[in-house]
Design a protein around this motif. Structure first.
Motif, PDB file in Angstrom:
ATOM      1  N   LYS A  95      43.763  37.463  37.389  1.00  0.00           N
ATOM      2  CA  LYS A  95      42.419  37.665  35.986  1.00  0.00           C
ATOM      3  C   LYS A  95      43.089  38.106  34.877  1.00  0.00           C
ATOM      4  CE  LYS A  95      38.423  39.136  38.568  1.00  0.00           C
ATOM      5  NZ  LYS A  95      37.754  40.160  39.567  1.00  0.00           N
ATOM      6  N   LYS A  96      42.752  37.108  34.174  1.00  0.00           N
ATOM      7  CA  LYS A  96      43.824  37.579  32.636  1.00  0.00           C
ATOM      8  C   LYS A  96      43.335  38.694  31.862  1.00  0.00           C
ATOM      9  CE  LYS A  96      43.838  35.562  28.167  1.00  0.00           C
ATOM     10  NZ  LYS A  96      45.110  34.890  27.932  1.00  0.00           N
ATOM     11  N   GLY A  97      44.734  39.431  32.009  1.00  0.00           N
ATOM     12  CA  GLY A  97      44.850  41.034  31.643  1.00  0.00           C
ATOM     13  C   GLY A  97      44.478  41.776  32.398  1.00  0.00           C
ATOM     14  N   GLN A  98      44.294  41.286  33.597  1.00  0.00           N
ATOM     15  CA  GLN A  98      44.377  42.890  34.962  1.00  0.00           C
ATOM     16  C   GLN A  98      46.287  42.399  35.036  1.00  0.00           C
ATOM     17  OE1 GLN A  98      42.796  41.096  38.672  1.00  0.00           O
ATOM     18  NE2 GLN A  98      41.642  43.556  38.594  1.00  0.00           N
ATOM     19  N   LYS A  99      46.018  44.238  35.531  1.00  0.00           N
ATOM     20  CA  LYS A  99      47.533  44.119  36.182  1.00  0.00           C
ATOM     21  C   LYS A  99      48.333  43.522  37.590  1.00  0.00           C
ATOM     22  CE  LYS A  99      48.891  48.332  33.011  1.00  0.00           C
ATOM     23  NZ  LYS A  99      49.704  49.037  33.215  1.00  0.00           N
ATOM     24  N   ASP A 132      55.147  45.196  36.460  1.00  0.00           N
ATOM     25  CA  ASP A 132      53.873  45.921  35.772  1.00  0.00           C
ATOM     26  C   ASP A 132      54.836  46.737  34.756  1.00  0.00           C
ATOM     27  OD1 ASP A 132      52.517  47.896  34.771  1.00  0.00           O
ATOM     28  OD2 ASP A 132      51.990  48.480  35.937  1.00  0.00           O
TER      29      ASP A 132
END
Length: 196
Positions: A95-99, A132
């Protein structure tokens, strides 16, 4: 009498030199070596080393699922070199923006908060930390020359010695080695850090 376990995170295309030496050196110094990985619902998976002259010399059968262990189960955790750590960054859905949610990355997030657990990487294995940037930000490290840009883009501070990266760098609980050519120095330093 075992001094404890060293967990080695592994996947397909691992470095054969490191694998061979880990299996010899750490037991000789009183430590059990336990290979851990994401097993995708299987009881075990068999991984092969990088091929040399089209021959895969070493295989590792792994039965320890990374989701089922805690970093505190180990005295130290090493990410084996070569391309294995890139494979462990894979996540089925994103998902966009999810780590990154890959199990090995989640495990590392826990491991970096364990003050008593030493973490080690050699060569390409900092790739797993690059999934990350919070895992690498402002950490002094070394790595293979071909992943310098990945490591620096993830916030790592690569240490240089002249026109090459340093052979070995220790920053807190993180011990990093340049490539398999320094595996002996790396293992000695890793045990020294554990036994401090």
């Amino acid at each position: 009498m075992s001094k404890g376990k060293i967990g080695v995170i592994i996947e397909e295309h691992f470095d054969a030199t490191e694998f061979k030496r880990f299996n010899e050196f750490f037991p000789e110094h009183g430590y059990e070596v336990e290979y851990i990985s994401h097993l995708w619902g299987n009881k075990e998976l068999k991984f092969g080393s990088n091929p040399e002259n089209d021959i895969i010399e070493f295989h590792a059968t792994v039965t320890t699922e990374i989701n089922d262990v805690s970093p505190s189960d180990y005295k130290g955790i090493i990410c084996i070199g070569a391309y294995a750590m890139d494979r462990l960054r894979y996540q089925v859905s994103v998902k966009k923006g999810q780590k990154n949610q890959a199990p090995a990355v989640e495990f590392l997030r826990k491991a970096v908060t364990e003050n008593t657990v030493k973490l080690g990487t050699i060569c390409h294995s900092l790739w797993l930390f690059c999934a990350d940037p919070d895992l690498l930000k402002n950490k002094k490290v070394t790595c293979a020359h071909n992943i310098i840009c990945d490591v620096e883009n993830a916030g790592g501070d690569v240490v240089y010695e002249g026109d090459v990266t340093a052979d070995l760098v220790i920053d807190g609980n993180l011990i990093t080695g340049k490539h398999p050519g320094v595996v002996e120095e790396f293992m000695v330093a890793f045990i020294a850090e554990i036994e401090k």
